[in-house]
Design a protein around this motif. Structure first.
Motif, short mmCIF file in Angstrom:
data_model
loop_
_atom_site.label_atom_id
_atom_site.label_comp_id
_atom_site.label_asym_id
_atom_site.label_seq_id
_atom_site.Cartn_x
_atom_site.Cartn_y
_atom_site.Cartn_z
N ARG A 78 -5.08 31.34 -0.06
CA ARG A 78 -4.15 30.27 0.74
C ARG A 78 -4.09 30.13 2.02
O ARG A 78 -4.78 31.19 2.75
CB ARG A 78 -2.82 31.11 0.14
N TYR A 79 -3.64 29.31 2.50
CA TYR A 79 -3.75 28.82 4.07
C TYR A 79 -2.96 29.92 4.75
O TYR A 79 -3.49 30.33 5.85
CB TYR A 79 -2.90 27.59 4.30
N VAL A 82 -5.26 32.93 5.42
CA VAL A 82 -6.45 32.51 6.16
C VAL A 82 -5.93 32.66 7.82
O VAL A 82 -6.24 33.02 8.77
CB VAL A 82 -7.12 31.16 5.99
N ALA A 83 -4.64 31.95 7.84
CA ALA A 83 -4.01 31.85 9.17
C ALA A 83 -3.68 33.36 9.86
O ALA A 83 -3.84 33.54 10.94
CB ALA A 83 -2.60 31.11 9.01
N LEU A 93 -5.84 28.04 13.00
CA LEU A 93 -6.32 27.09 12.52
C LEU A 93 -5.59 25.71 13.14
O LEU A 93 -4.85 25.66 13.89
CB LEU A 93 -5.64 26.93 10.99
N MET A 96 -1.61 23.26 9.75
CA MET A 96 -0.99 23.91 8.56
C MET A 96 -0.10 22.85 7.85
O MET A 96 0.46 22.27 8.85
CB MET A 96 -0.18 24.94 8.86
N PRO A 100 2.74 27.44 3.46
CA PRO A 100 1.51 28.13 3.70
C PRO A 100 0.95 28.88 2.35
O PRO A 100 0.01 29.41 2.66
CB PRO A 100 1.98 29.42 4.74
N SER A 103 -3.48 26.35 -1.47
CA SER A 103 -4.67 26.88 -1.46
C SER A 103 -5.81 26.05 -0.67
O SER A 103 -5.51 24.97 -0.30
CB SER A 103 -5.59 27.04 -2.78
N GLU A 104 -6.82 26.57 0.10
CA GLU A 104 -7.75 25.83 0.83
C GLU A 104 -8.51 24.69 0.15
O GLU A 104 -8.28 23.57 0.52
CB GLU A 104 -8.87 26.83 1.39
N ALA A 107 -5.52 21.84 -1.15
CA ALA A 107 -4.91 21.21 -0.34
C ALA A 107 -5.85 19.99 0.32
O ALA A 107 -5.45 19.00 0.58
CB ALA A 107 -4.28 22.19 0.81
N LEU A 122 -5.31 18.40 6.71
CA LEU A 122 -5.85 19.85 6.79
C LEU A 122 -7.58 19.74 6.56
O LEU A 122 -8.27 20.48 6.93
CB LEU A 122 -5.26 20.76 5.75
N VAL A 270 1.37 30.67 12.69
CA VAL A 270 1.46 30.85 11.07
C VAL A 270 2.88 31.25 11.04
O VAL A 270 3.58 30.99 9.70
CB VAL A 270 0.75 31.95 10.64
#
Length: 419
Positions: A78-79, A82-83, A93, A96, A100, A103-104, A107, A122, A270
């Motif tokens: 999930r973003y 990662v953030a 990143l 966003m 948040p 998923s990478e 999305a 994104l 984030v």
């Protein structure tokens, strides 16, 4: 089912491979297969009458390269996760979404975006893609090595392969601050006023109810450490609106506990750039979402055209949000080639009534060459959708090359892209 309970993705079976080799074997043995992300789409983009696959059991790889300013991540991560990982390394990143939790892989594949005149979708920050192809083979494509096709691969609606990893560009971390203004009067909602509001911070969202006013203005500013914070934020009184002394939710009847900090206090991106916090699922319950992207310069005229339907819209509406997104060169991006304004609707779960209303909204937007968000509900004729994408034939050729037998097909993409 989707997170809002409004989309059934199919009868399954639903597979959850725990490794890339397991995923390869699964794809190699499939006649048809579709990948699910975190199930935040409202259209049937991921639905299938065949097998489905989720990446949630795969290793949650997050590999930060501080020298190259990149991060290689597993597509199911999930973003927000990662953030937080890149923030810990002094990086950030590029953008966003409001959630948040997404998923990478999912999305990026659907054209998900945040808001900001200079912030692209994104997927625009992706520099390398690793995926399992139609024969179970591993495929790696990069922006540098494969420039002739890379714009078609990143945002590809899941029809070219199952993403396993993505490598994203990063930027230096900076503090952000967010404030909310309430009740912009109708007299300020002009072409000039909308332009100033939407351009008034790094990222801006306008929430309204199609009654001529703007209920809430969410302004998120990337801060310059050499300037006073207050000088970088919109003033307390701005276009007739007053800064809210208390946090608010886009749906005023709901608690703002799930929302990110709105006090104007500096904090990590984030915790400011998304609308909602990772710890909460920010749903009002069952809902339906629609969104259309028009040219940034057409936003006032587009709003005026749709406002004629205000009396029909309001009874079905939870919230309507207006955002902007920078132009990009991704072939199937709704912001391809033009900086855009995004006209978004969050509907009550009354699908028959929403479906009956959407053609009227789309008819009024037709003058502005709208591009529907792939992951949200729309009724636009597929021929009209295809006409909005100048690189569509390039994409169809790429699809023929990478998946000639349509292993990753479903009814949604076949109807809209043409087979």
């Amino acid at each position: 089912m989707s997170w809002s309970g409004t989309v059934a993705y199919g009868p399954g079976p639903l597979h959850a491979p725990a490794s890339v080799p397991e995923l390869q074997a699964l794809v190699a043995g499939a006649f048809r297969i579709r990948a699910l992300g975190t199930r935040h789409s409202f259209s049937t983009i991921a639905a299938s009458d065949g097998p489905l696959v989720t990446l949630q059991a795969m290793p949650a790889d997050i590999e930060v390269d501080t020298v190259a300013r990149t991060v290689r991540v597993a597509a199911g991560v999930r973003y927000g996760e990662v953030a937080r990982a890149v923030e810990a390394q002094g990086l950030a990143l590029a953008n966003m979404g409001s959630l948040p939790h997404i998923s990478e892989g999912g999305a990026g594949s659907t054209g998900t975006h945040g808001s900001g005149d200079d912030l692209a979708v994104l997927a625009a920050s992706v520099r390398a893609v690793e995926m399992v192809g139609a024969e179970g083979d591993l495929v790696r494509l990069t922006r540098e090595d494969d420039p002739e096709v890379f714009g078609g691969v990143v945002l590809s609606l899941g029809v070219l392969g199952v993403f396993t990893h993505l490598t994203l560009d990063l930027e230096p971390a900076a503090d952000w601050a967010q404030v909310v203004h309430r009740d912009v009067p109708a007299a300020e909602v002009t072409a000039e006023g909308l332009d100033a509001l939407l351009g008034g911070a790094t990222s801006v969202s306008l929430f309204h109810r199609w009654d001529g006013r703007i209920d809430q203005v969410w302004s998120k500013q990337r801060l310059d450490p050499d300037r006073e914070v207050a000088a970088q934020l919109p003033p307390v009184i701005w276009h007739g609106a007053r800064r809210s002394p208390d946090p608010v939710h886009p749906l005023p009847e709901l608690s703002a506990d799930s929302c990110t900090d709105q006090s104007g206090t500096p904090g990590p991106f984030v915790e400011r750039l998304p609308h909602f916090r990772m710890e909460f699922t920010p749903s009002a319950g069952e809902e339906i979402q629609s969104e259309y992207l028009v040219a940034r310069g057409d936003v006032a005229a587009a709003l005026a055209a749709v406002s004629e339907l205000g009396k029909r819209i309001r009874p079905l509406l939870y919230a309507s949000e207006l955002r902007t997104v920078a132009a990009d060169e991704l072939w199937l991006s709704p912001a391809h080639g033009r900086t855009s304004a995004c006209v978004h609707f969050t509907w009550r779960s009354r699908p028959a009534e929403v479906k009956a209303l959407l053609p009227a909204i789309e008819e009024r937007l037709a003058l502005f060459a709208p591009r529907p968000h792939w992951g949200k509900v729309f009724t636009t004729d597929p021929t009209e959708v295809r006409s909005q994408y100048p690189r569509l034939e390039n994409f169809r050729t790429l699809r023929d090359r990478l998946d000639p037998d349509r292993v990753f097909a479903n009814a949604f993409v076949d109807r809209l892209l043409g087979d």
